[in-house]
Structures are given as structure tokens and as C-alpha cells.
Design a protein around this motif. Structure first.
Motif, short mmCIF file in Angstrom:
data_model
loop_
_atom_site.label_atom_id
_atom_site.label_comp_id
_atom_site.label_asym_id
_atom_site.label_seq_id
_atom_site.Cartn_x
_atom_site.Cartn_y
_atom_site.Cartn_z
N VAL A 65 39.77 43.52 48.04
CA VAL A 65 39.05 42.36 47.51
C VAL A 65 39.86 41.10 47.79
O VAL A 65 39.31 40.07 48.23
CB VAL A 65 38.78 42.52 46.00
N ALA A 66 41.18 41.17 47.58
CA ALA A 66 42.04 40.01 47.84
C ALA A 66 42.00 39.62 49.31
O ALA A 66 41.97 38.43 49.65
CB ALA A 66 43.48 40.30 47.39
N ASP A 67 42.01 40.62 50.21
CA ASP A 67 41.94 40.33 51.64
C ASP A 67 40.64 39.61 51.99
O ASP A 67 40.65 38.60 52.70
CB ASP A 67 42.01 41.62 52.47
N LEU A 68 39.51 40.13 51.53
CA LEU A 68 38.23 39.52 51.89
C LEU A 68 38.09 38.13 51.27
O LEU A 68 37.52 37.23 51.88
CB LEU A 68 37.05 40.41 51.50
N THR A 69 38.63 37.94 50.08
CA THR A 69 38.61 36.61 49.46
C THR A 69 39.43 35.64 50.30
O THR A 69 39.00 34.52 50.57
CB THR A 69 39.13 36.67 48.02
N ALA A 70 40.61 36.08 50.76
CA ALA A 70 41.45 35.22 51.61
C ALA A 70 40.75 34.92 52.93
O ALA A 70 40.79 33.78 53.42
CB ALA A 70 42.80 35.89 51.85
N ILE A 71 40.10 35.93 53.51
CA ILE A 71 39.36 35.71 54.76
C ILE A 71 38.24 34.70 54.55
O ILE A 71 38.06 33.78 55.35
CB ILE A 71 38.80 37.05 55.30
N SER A 72 37.50 34.84 53.46
CA SER A 72 36.38 33.91 53.21
C SER A 72 36.89 32.49 52.99
O SER A 72 36.28 31.54 53.49
CB SER A 72 35.53 34.38 52.03
N GLU A 73 38.00 32.35 52.28
CA GLU A 73 38.56 31.02 52.06
C GLU A 73 39.05 30.41 53.38
O GLU A 73 38.81 29.24 53.66
CB GLU A 73 39.70 31.07 51.04
N ALA A 94 41.98 51.96 40.88
CA ALA A 94 41.53 50.98 41.86
C ALA A 94 42.05 49.58 41.51
O ALA A 94 42.26 49.27 40.35
CB ALA A 94 40.01 50.95 41.94
N SER A 95 42.22 48.75 42.56
CA SER A 95 42.65 47.37 42.30
C SER A 95 42.09 46.44 43.36
O SER A 95 41.65 46.87 44.43
CB SER A 95 44.18 47.27 42.29
N SER A 96 42.17 45.15 43.06
CA SER A 96 41.72 44.12 44.00
C SER A 96 42.73 43.89 45.11
O SER A 96 42.44 43.19 46.06
CB SER A 96 41.47 42.80 43.25
N GLY A 97 43.89 44.47 45.01
CA GLY A 97 44.95 44.30 45.99
C GLY A 97 46.19 43.75 45.31
O GLY A 97 46.16 43.35 44.14
N GLU A 98 47.30 43.74 46.03
CA GLU A 98 48.56 43.30 45.43
C GLU A 98 48.65 41.80 45.24
O GLU A 98 49.30 41.33 44.32
CB GLU A 98 49.73 43.81 46.27
N GLY A 99 48.01 41.05 46.12
CA GLY A 99 48.08 39.59 45.99
C GLY A 99 47.05 39.07 45.01
O GLY A 99 46.05 39.72 44.71
N HIS A 100 47.31 37.87 44.50
CA HIS A 100 46.35 37.23 43.61
C HIS A 100 45.20 36.66 44.42
O HIS A 100 45.40 36.13 45.50
CB HIS A 100 47.03 36.11 42.80
N LEU A 101 43.99 36.75 43.87
CA LEU A 101 42.83 36.14 44.48
C LEU A 101 42.85 34.66 44.16
O LEU A 101 43.28 34.26 43.08
CB LEU A 101 41.54 36.75 43.93
N ASN A 102 42.36 33.86 45.08
CA ASN A 102 42.20 32.43 44.85
C ASN A 102 40.83 32.07 45.38
O ASN A 102 40.68 31.63 46.50
CB ASN A 102 43.29 31.64 45.56
#
Length: 185
Positions: free
Chosen positions: A51-59, A119-127
Motif C-alpha cells: 500500500v505504501a509503495d502504490l501510494t508513493a507511486i501515485s504521489e 498484514a501491513s501497509s508496508g514499512e514506510g509511512h504513507l503520505n
């Protein structure tokens, strides 16, 4: 669509949007702090982003995360969705999001998020640049907010609301499945 079709659909959307924005794999990988190899595997449907990866990609690509749900399925009514008409994203890390909103161009979007045990959104924080909130339908959801020492665990019927650009991450630390109705604006 089956899971593999959904993964391949996401791969095409990421690759095509990156190319449309005129970015190389290396440039986008640097912007999202991931390797070129990982991003290449995502674009070929060989790896699933968190989830964190896709959020970073979208941003980085300047689109809302809901952009990646744009592959539409036929529907009888444009203001109603039925289970067999919904688009699903299968993330790495045990998170599955089902887009339950009938339209993506409204004032908000809704996701039915399923988190397997651990399950988790990933290790990094979502922004994420959107305001968002959630309602826990079943299980437990643990949220870590950037700048706070302790995580908060939510249980069925608990809810939360986060302002735009709030850094956070989440996980299901329990041994039971978790479902969250997630709302984005």
C-alpha cells in the motif's frame, strides 16, 4: 477478473502512466525510494507493491491512488456496485482493497480493505494527499502516526479520520482477519 488479471491491469496502468509522464524507471524508482528492479517487476506484473509503495507511486505520478482502480467493469446502474462488478487490488504484505464506490469522480471513494493476519501497509509511512478515514468492520487495525510514540489499535465499530498529508502506516497484528471500510476524499 481473476487475481492475475487484476495484477496485470495494475502493471499496465503504472507503466503507461510513468511513460506518459516522461519518467524513466530509474527516475520513478528514485522518487519512491525503491529499486529499479522492484519497479520493473511491478510494471511487468511479477511483484505486487505494498500500500505504501502504490501510494508513493501515485504521489510521484501526480494521481490519486484511486486512479489505479480505473479499469471499469460493466454495471447495470452507474450509482450502484454489486460484488461481481468491483475492481480489486492485491498488494504485497497481505492487504487486499476492493473498490466499492460506484464512481471515482464523486466527492469521496470507498474501499473494503481486507488485511490477513500479520498484514501491513508496508514499512514506510504513507503520505497520501487525500483526507481519509476508516471504520473497522471486523478484527483489529493498528495505526502508527508519524510523530506519535505509541500506535493506536482499533477494534470493530471504532473509526478514525486523518487529514491530508498525514504520515501513517497500518497493520493487522492479530491472528484474525481484519476488514475496514476506508473512505477517501
Amino acid at each position: 477478473m481473476n487475481m492475475q488479471d487484476e495484477i496485470e491491469g495494475l502493471a499496465i496502468l503504472v507503466r503507461d502512466l510513468r511513460k506518459h509522464r516522461g519518467l524513466t524507471l530509474d527516475e520513478l524508482a528514485n522518487q519512491i525510494n525503491r529499486s529499479v528492479g522492484f519497479l520493473s517487476q511491478v510494471e511487468r506484473g511479477l511483484s505486487r507493491p505494498t500500500v505504501a509503495d502504490l501510494t508513493a507511486i501515485s504521489e510521484a505520478l501526480k494521481v490519486p491512488t484511486t486512479y489505479f482502480y480505473n479499469v471499469s467493469k460493466p454495471r447495470a446502474l452507474d450509482w450502484v456496485t454489486r460484488p461481481d462488478e468491483r475492481r480489486t487490488l492485491y498488494y504485497a504484505g497481505g492487504v487486499t482493497d476492493v473498490l466499492v464506490s460506484p464512481k471515482l469522480n464523486g466527492g469521496f471513494s470507498m474501499l473494503d480493505s481486507h488485511l490477513a493476519p500479520g498484514a501491513s501497509s508496508g514499512e514506510g509511512h504513507l503520505n497520501d494527499s487525500s483526507e481519509q478515514g476508516g471504520f473497522v468492520l471486523q478484527g483489529e487495525l493498528t495505526l502508527w502516526l508519524d510523530g506519535q510514540d505509541e500506535p493506536v489499535t482499533l477494534y470493530p465499530n471504532d473509526s478514525f479520520q486523518l487529514p491530508p498529508n498525514r504520515h501513517f502506516r497500518y497493520a493487522n497484528l492479530s491472528t484474525q482477519a481484519t476488514r475496514v471500510l476506508w473512505v477517501f476524499r
